[in-house]
Design an enzyme around this catalytic site. Structure first.
Site, PDB file in Angstrom:
ATOM      1  N   SER A   1       0.851  -1.189   0.000  1.00 39.58           N
ATOM      2  CA  SER A   1       0.000   0.000   0.000  1.00 39.58           C
ATOM      3  C   SER A   1       0.889   1.241   0.000  1.00 39.58           C
ATOM      4  CB  SER A   1      -0.916  -0.016   1.219  1.00 39.58           C
ATOM      5  OG  SER A   1      -1.792  -1.127   1.172  1.00 39.58           O
TER       6      SER A   1
ATOM      7  N   HIS B   1       0.795   3.331  -2.762  1.00 39.53           N
ATOM      8  CA  HIS B   1       0.957   3.725  -4.163  1.00 39.53           C
ATOM      9  C   HIS B   1      -0.381   4.074  -4.811  1.00 39.53           C
ATOM     10  CE1 HIS B   1       4.996   2.327  -3.649  1.00 39.53           C
ATOM     11  NE2 HIS B   1       4.621   1.063  -3.494  1.00 39.53           N
TER      12      HIS B   1
ATOM     13  N   ASP C   1       7.747  -9.223  -3.816  1.00 32.97           N
ATOM     14  CA  ASP C   1       6.553  -9.415  -4.642  1.00 32.97           C
ATOM     15  C   ASP C   1       6.700 -10.636  -5.538  1.00 32.97           C
ATOM     16  OD1 ASP C   1       6.812  -6.484  -3.923  1.00 32.97           O
ATOM     17  OD2 ASP C   1       4.812  -6.452  -4.801  1.00 32.97           O
TER      18      ASP C   1
ATOM     19  N   HIS D   1       9.450   3.626  -3.697  1.00 31.97           N
ATOM     20  CA  HIS D   1       9.494   3.440  -2.249  1.00 31.97           C
ATOM     21  C   HIS D   1      10.522   4.373  -1.605  1.00 31.97           C
ATOM     22  CE1 HIS D   1       8.392  -0.463  -4.097  1.00 31.97           C
ATOM     23  NE2 HIS D   1       7.443  -0.436  -3.176  1.00 31.97           N
TER      24      HIS D   1
END
Length: 333
Positions: free
Chosen positions: A54, A56, A109, A219
Site C-alpha cells: 500500500s 501507491h 513481490d 518506495h
C-alpha cells in the site's frame, strides 16, 4: 508527521473499508485485504490479479473493474502482500480460463506471487501465468530488486491486458499482450521531497532545499544522481533523454505518454512537466498518440513525478481506447 489517520497500524484496513463504502461496484474482502470486481469471476474470462505494498494508490486497488483488474491485493505500506492474500484473490477470480499475475519486479513481490501461483495450481488446479513489470531505466539493481524496478509501466500493462481479457481473449494471448506492453515501456522518476511512512513517522530520506533526486524508486529508493533544483524543462530532459536512448525510441514511433505524480505534486506542476516532455518528443519526431497525466502510481506524500513512454501500434492503441470503468481510470462507458 501530519496525516489523516487513526492508528498507523490500521491505515490499510481503514483505507480498504473506505474503498468498500465509496465504491459499491467493488467487493472488498477485508480479512484477506483483497479488492475484487463485484461480478468476479466472469465466466470464460481470464482473471487479472495484481497487487503490492500500500502507499501507491490508486495503484492497484483503484484499477479494479471493467477493462482492467479483476482483483488487487493490498500489502502493508511498501510491503508485498503475502502468498495467502494472493491465493485468495487468484481463487476468487478463477473462472476456469486461467489467471494472470501482473507483478512489479521487487524481490518480495516476485517470491510471494510465485508461491501463491504454486499453491493455486496444487490446491485448485488453476493455471497461472506471471508477467513481471520492469520498466524503470534509472538503475539496473536497487534496494529490494534484482534487475529493473516495476513502476509507471504497471498501469499500462494492467490497462492493455485488462482490455484484452475483457474481450474474451485466451490466457496465452493476454499474457503476450502484457509482455509486449512491458517490453515497449520505459520509465524514469524524480523526487523533490521524501515520503513519510506512517509507521515510521519521519521522512525516508533527506533532500536539501535546493536538491532533487533523479531516478528515484516508488518506495524512496536511491536513484541515479542528486542534482541541484532546476527549471522544469531541464528536469524533463533528465527524465526523457535516458528513456529515449534505452529502448530506443526513434523518429516516427507512436507512444502513450504518461506523466505521473508521486502523490504530493499538484496537477498544475504535472501539466508544466507534460508540456516540456511533449516538446522534447516533438523535437525527436516521436508522436504522442495518447496521453495520461495525474497521480496514478504514487509514493504516499512524495513530491515529484515520473515519465513513462510506451511504444504502441494500432492494436495496442485499440486496447488502450477500449472501455474501462474503475475508481481511478474511466472512459468509453
Amino acid at each position: 508527521m501530519k496525516k489523516l489517520i487513526n492508528d498507523p497500524a490500521d491505515i490499510v484496513t481503514d483505507a480498504l473499508a473506505g474503498m468498500a463504502a465509496a465504491h459499491p461496484e467493488l467487493r472488498v474482502d477485508l480479512p484477506n485485504r483483497v479488492i475484487l470486481r463485484q461480478d468476479a469471476p466472469t465466466p470464460g474470462k481470464v482473471g487479472l490479479v495484481s497487487g503490492g505494498g500500500s502507499g501507491h494508490e490508486p495503484l492497484h486497488g483503484g484499477f479494479v473493474g471493467l477493462g482492467m483488474l479483476d482483483a488487487a491485493c493490498a500489502g502493508e505500506v511498501f510491503t508485498s502482500p503475502v502468498p495467502d492474500q494472493i491465493l485468495a484473490a487468484t481463487t476468487a477470480v478463477d473462472s476456469g480460463a486461467g489467471v494472470i499475475h501482473i507483478v512489479k519486479n521487487y524481490t518480495g513481490d516476485v517470491m510471494n506471487f510465485e508461491m501463491a501461483a504454486e499453491l493455486a495450481a496444487a490446491e485448485t488446479g488453476t493455471e497461472v501465468v506471471a508477467v513481471i513489470v520492469d520498466d524503470d531505466v534509472a538503475v539496473q539493481d536497487s534496494l529490494y530488486t534484482a534487475g529493473r524496478r516495476g513502476v509507471g509501466g504497471t498501469l499500462i500493462l494492467e490497462k492493455l491486458a485488462g482490455a484484452a481479457a475483457e474481450q474474451g481473449r485466451p490466457l496465452t494471448t493476454v499474457a503476450d499482450i502484457a509482455r509486449t506492453a512491458n517490453a515497449n515501456s520505459r520509465s524514469m522518476g524524480m523526487a523533490l521531497t521524501s515520503c513519510t511512512v506512517p509507521a515510521v513517522g519521519k521522512p525516508t530520506f533527506e533532500l536539501g532545499e535546493g536538491e532533487v533526486e533523479i531516478g528515484i524508486g516508488i518506495h524512496g529508493e536511491p536513484g541515479r544522481s542528486r542534482v541541484p533544483l532546476a527549471p522544469a524543462r531541464e528536469i524533463a530532459a533528465m527524465l526523457v533523454e535516458p528513456i529515449l536512448v534505452d529502448l530506443p525510441f526513434t523518429k516516427g514511433d507512436k507512444v502513450i505518454c504518461f506523466v505521473n505524480g508521486m502523490g504530493g505534486t499538484p496537477l498544475l506542476e504535472l501539466y508544466v512537466m507534460y508540456n516540456e516532455v511533449a516538446r522534447i518528443l516533438r523535437g525527436q519526431g516521436v508522436e504522442v498518440a495518447r496521453s495520461l497525466v495525474g497521480p496514478y502510481v504514487t509514493s504516499l506524500d512524495m513530491a515529484g513525478c515520473s515519465v513513462t513512454l510506451t511504444k504502441v501500434d494500432d492494436e495496442l492503441l485499440r486496447l488502450w481506447d477500449a472501455p474501462v470503468r474503475t475508481p481511478a481510470l474511466r472512459w468509453g462507458v
